[in-house]
Design an enzyme around this catalytic site. Structure first.
Site, PDB file in Angstrom:
ATOM      1  N   CYS A 169      -1.123   6.442   9.955  1.00  0.00           N
ATOM      2  CA  CYS A 169       0.080   5.862  10.531  1.00  0.00           C
ATOM      3  C   CYS A 169      -0.245   4.613  11.360  1.00  0.00           C
ATOM      4  O   CYS A 169      -1.096   4.661  12.247  1.00  0.00           O
ATOM      5  CB  CYS A 169       0.697   6.935  11.417  1.00  0.00           C
ATOM      6  SG  CYS A 169       2.279   6.498  12.020  1.00  0.00           S
ATOM      7  N   SER A 203      12.084   6.483   7.414  1.00  0.00           N
ATOM      8  CA  SER A 203      11.629   6.265   8.786  1.00  0.00           C
ATOM      9  C   SER A 203      12.034   4.864   9.235  1.00  0.00           C
ATOM     10  O   SER A 203      11.844   3.895   8.508  1.00  0.00           O
ATOM     11  CB  SER A 203      10.107   6.398   8.826  1.00  0.00           C
ATOM     12  OG  SER A 203       9.630   6.026  10.086  1.00  0.00           O
ATOM     13  N   CYS A 208       5.948  -7.033   7.513  1.00  0.00           N
ATOM     14  CA  CYS A 208       7.092  -6.480   8.248  1.00  0.00           C
ATOM     15  C   CYS A 208       7.458  -7.445   9.364  1.00  0.00           C
ATOM     16  O   CYS A 208       6.580  -7.912  10.087  1.00  0.00           O
ATOM     17  CB  CYS A 208       6.741  -5.114   8.835  1.00  0.00           C
ATOM     18  SG  CYS A 208       8.127  -4.391   9.754  1.00  0.00           S
ATOM     19  N   CYS A 261       5.871  -4.563  15.704  1.00  0.00           N
ATOM     20  CA  CYS A 261       5.523  -3.522  16.682  1.00  0.00           C
ATOM     21  C   CYS A 261       4.039  -3.668  17.042  1.00  0.00           C
ATOM     22  O   CYS A 261       3.198  -3.815  16.153  1.00  0.00           O
ATOM     23  CB  CYS A 261       5.800  -2.140  16.108  1.00  0.00           C
ATOM     24  SG  CYS A 261       7.512  -1.949  15.579  1.00  0.00           S
ATOM     25  N   SER A 318      11.297   6.083  14.850  1.00  0.00           N
ATOM     26  CA  SER A 318      10.072   5.785  15.581  1.00  0.00           C
ATOM     27  C   SER A 318      10.481   5.311  16.975  1.00  0.00           C
ATOM     28  O   SER A 318      10.801   4.150  17.181  1.00  0.00           O
ATOM     29  CB  SER A 318       9.322   4.693  14.800  1.00  0.00           C
ATOM     30  OG  SER A 318       8.087   4.454  15.365  1.00  0.00           O
ATOM     31  N   GLU A 361       0.826  -1.203   0.000  1.00  0.00           N
ATOM     32  CA  GLU A 361       0.000   0.000   0.000  1.00  0.00           C
ATOM     33  C   GLU A 361       0.866   1.262   0.000  1.00  0.00           C
ATOM     34  O   GLU A 361       1.947   1.273   0.590  1.00  0.00           O
ATOM     35  CB  GLU A 361      -0.907  -0.014   1.244  1.00  0.00           C
ATOM     36  CG  GLU A 361      -1.835  -1.223   1.235  1.00  0.00           C
ATOM     37  CD  GLU A 361      -2.738  -1.321   2.457  1.00  0.00           C
ATOM     38  OE1 GLU A 361      -2.680  -0.434   3.329  1.00  0.00           O
ATOM     39  OE2 GLU A 361      -3.499  -2.296   2.523  1.00  0.00           O
ATOM     40  N   ASN A 397      -3.441   5.422  16.585  1.00  0.00           N
ATOM     41  CA  ASN A 397      -4.589   5.103  15.729  1.00  0.00           C
ATOM     42  C   ASN A 397      -5.029   3.670  16.016  1.00  0.00           C
ATOM     43  O   ASN A 397      -4.256   2.743  15.774  1.00  0.00           O
ATOM     44  CB  ASN A 397      -4.200   5.218  14.249  1.00  0.00           C
ATOM     45  CG  ASN A 397      -3.948   6.653  13.855  1.00  0.00           C
ATOM     46  OD1 ASN A 397      -4.762   7.526  14.121  1.00  0.00           O
ATOM     47  ND2 ASN A 397      -2.801   6.908  13.257  1.00  0.00           N
ATOM     48  N   CYS A 402       1.077  -1.480  15.496  1.00  0.00           N
ATOM     49  CA  CYS A 402       1.079  -1.314  14.041  1.00  0.00           C
ATOM     50  C   CYS A 402       0.422  -2.511  13.352  1.00  0.00           C
ATOM     51  O   CYS A 402       0.776  -3.662  13.615  1.00  0.00           O
ATOM     52  CB  CYS A 402       2.525  -1.167  13.576  1.00  0.00           C
ATOM     53  SG  CYS A 402       2.710  -1.176  11.791  1.00  0.00           S
ATOM     54  N   CYS A 442       3.599   8.405   0.837  1.00  0.00           N
ATOM     55  CA  CYS A 442       4.141   7.477   1.833  1.00  0.00           C
ATOM     56  C   CYS A 442       4.253   6.112   1.145  1.00  0.00           C
ATOM     57  O   CYS A 442       3.254   5.586   0.646  1.00  0.00           O
ATOM     58  CB  CYS A 442       3.173   7.428   3.015  1.00  0.00           C
ATOM     59  SG  CYS A 442       3.602   6.207   4.248  1.00  0.00           S
ATOM     60  N   GLY A 484       6.560  -2.013   6.199  1.00  0.00           N
ATOM     61  CA  GLY A 484       7.920  -2.533   6.247  1.00  0.00           C
ATOM     62  C   GLY A 484       8.913  -1.609   6.921  1.00  0.00           C
ATOM     63  O   GLY A 484       8.651  -0.423   7.130  1.00  0.00           O
ATOM     64  N   GLU A 485      10.048  -2.189   7.289  1.00  0.00           N
ATOM     65  CA  GLU A 485      11.150  -1.435   7.900  1.00  0.00           C
ATOM     66  C   GLU A 485      12.178  -1.162   6.792  1.00  0.00           C
ATOM     67  O   GLU A 485      12.888  -2.081   6.349  1.00  0.00           O
ATOM     68  CB  GLU A 485      11.751  -2.277   9.042  1.00  0.00           C
ATOM     69  CG  GLU A 485      13.116  -1.838   9.527  1.00  0.00           C
ATOM     70  CD  GLU A 485      13.208  -0.362   9.905  1.00  0.00           C
ATOM     71  OE1 GLU A 485      12.489   0.075  10.805  1.00  0.00           O
ATOM     72  OE2 GLU A 485      14.026   0.354   9.279  1.00  0.00           O
TER      73      GLU A 485
HETATM   74  S1  SF4 Z   1       5.900   0.294  12.887  1.00  0.00           S
HETATM   75 FE1  SF4 Z   1       7.202   0.009  11.076  1.00  0.00          FE
HETATM   76  S2  SF4 Z   1       8.774  -1.422  11.809  1.00  0.00           S
HETATM   77 FE2  SF4 Z   1       7.092  -1.570  13.292  1.00  0.00          FE
HETATM   78  S3  SF4 Z   1       5.818  -3.269  12.523  1.00  0.00           S
HETATM   79 FE3  SF4 Z   1       4.981  -1.364  11.652  1.00  0.00          FE
HETATM   80  S4  SF4 Z   1       5.945  -1.198   9.631  1.00  0.00           S
HETATM   81 FE4  SF4 Z   1       7.167  -2.652  10.842  1.00  0.00          FE
END
Ligand code: SF4
Length: 345
Positions: free
Chosen positions: A334, A194, A113, A117, A217, A93, A291, A120, A106, A162-163
């Site tokens: 986010c 990020s 990922c 986290c 983050s 996305e 969120n 997320c 974005c 993703g990271e």
């Molecule tokens: S915040 Fe970023 S690093 Fe953490 S799970 Fe979500 S996408 Fe992955």
């Protein structure tokens, strides 16, 4: 089995090598890049500044692919989420966020990922793989084309699924195309990477010399809270030390992203610890009220708590900005990417 070389996403040097291997001059790479990124051309036969024999040769040995748009959702706040399907069926996305001053995109760097986290939604879907530079840069092309803003998207933030720093080679290749005079001619200051905070990778990014902006983050002022929210990441002190290295090496100010979660990291004692932790780092803080995502008990703090947290940082000479989250109604805000729209909130 596809044997043709996909020219989209190839770094300029590799594209030059490709043309040399065809017996052509390296400058052909620059010509073709202008067609691909400047004009979104995918048909070699329409590249009129190439000779006819070269166009036929390219059609035989190369291809210019595109990722496939499968869903487009517009928010009542004008942001838009684009869902793309990749060749292997994975979905990613991108979120387009227009304002009066800038057009921001974005973009995603991984399918799923692995960081997990807790706040997320992307961290809850199974990690599949890194995206290629082609799949990253094509988000910028396709969203530009579908919104009528091709070539006019002013800012890119690597804050999608993703990271990014776990996919650094492809991210670096994509950024080089964004910066290139034959690509998108963007300024490094308009691009933000990020990360959830991978100290060694932050240093590696600094050493590339790209000088893009960095957003970390952070979300927690102590290891104990951070471990609870982001179990796979590093110690806060190591992250701060890497942030300082990045600032020194690139001369760029960065941001610390801080998702405020009621009862977890939103008290004055947390703001105080945060201040102590980041004092002296040339960075500002973005405060992002959490969120909600399905299956997670966290809640955003009330407005009074958010303002109190911000005021404490301000009083202590730390710039802290409360970020409005756009695209919540399309699950494009986010921390919300990767959710299905019918998931109960
Ligand atoms: S915040 Fe970023 S690093 Fe953490 S799970 Fe979500 S996408 Fe992955």
């Amino acid at each position: 089995m596809e044997t043709k070389v996909n020219l989209k996403g190839l770094p300029q040097q590799e594209l030059e090598k490709f043309f040399v291997s065809l017996g052509e001059k390296p400058f052909r790479a620059r010509q073709v890049m202008k067609w691909i990124y400047g004009k979104n051309e995918t048909d070699f036969n329409r590249m009129t500044d190439l000779s006819v024999p070269l166009r036929s040769k390219l059609s035989e040995v190369a291809v210019i692919k595109s990722i496939k748009l499968v869903e487009r959702l517009k928010s009542k706040d004008d942001s838009e989420k684009f869902v793309f399907e990749l060749e292997d069926g994975e979905r990613i996305e991108s979120v387009f966020i227009p304002t009066k001053e800038r057009q921001t995109l974005c973009i995603s760097t991984q399918a799923g990922c692995p960081m997990g986290c807790l706040f997320c939604a992307t961290g809850k879907i199974e990690y599949k793989r890194n995206l290629t530079a082609f799949e990253i840069i094509d988000q910028l092309i396709q969203v530009g084309v579908f919104t009528g803003m091709h070539g006019y998207i002013s800012n890119v933030v690597f804050m999608g699924m993703g990271e990014p720093l776990l996919n650094l080679p492809a991210v670096v290749d994509a950024i080089r195309i964004m910066l290139s005079d034959f690509g998108f001619k963007m300024g490094a200051r308009k691009i933000t990477v990020s990360t959830c905070g991978l100290p060694e990778k932050i240093r590696e990014l600094a050493d590339t010399g790209l000088r893009v902006k960095l957003a970390i983050s952070l979300n927690a002022p102590t290891d104990a809270i951070r471990k609870r929210l982001m179990p796979a990441t590093a110690k806060v002190e190591d992250i701060i030390s890497a942030a300082k290295y990045y600032a020194e090496k690139t001369g760029r100010w960065g941001t610390f992203e801080y998702v405020l979660i009621s009862g977890v990291n939103d008290k004055i004692e947390h703001a105080k610890k945060l201040k102590e932790l980041i004092e002296g780092v040339p960075a500002k803080v973005n405060l992002i009220p959490y969120n909600p995502i399905p299956g997670v008990q966290f809640k955003p703090p009330d407005t009074k708590t958010i303002l109190r947290f911000q005021a404490y940082l301000f009083e202590n000479h730390i710039t802290a900005i409360i970020r409005e989250s756009r695209g919540q109604d399309i699950l494009g805000a986010c921390g919300q990417l990767g959710q299905k729209r019918n998931s109960p909130l």
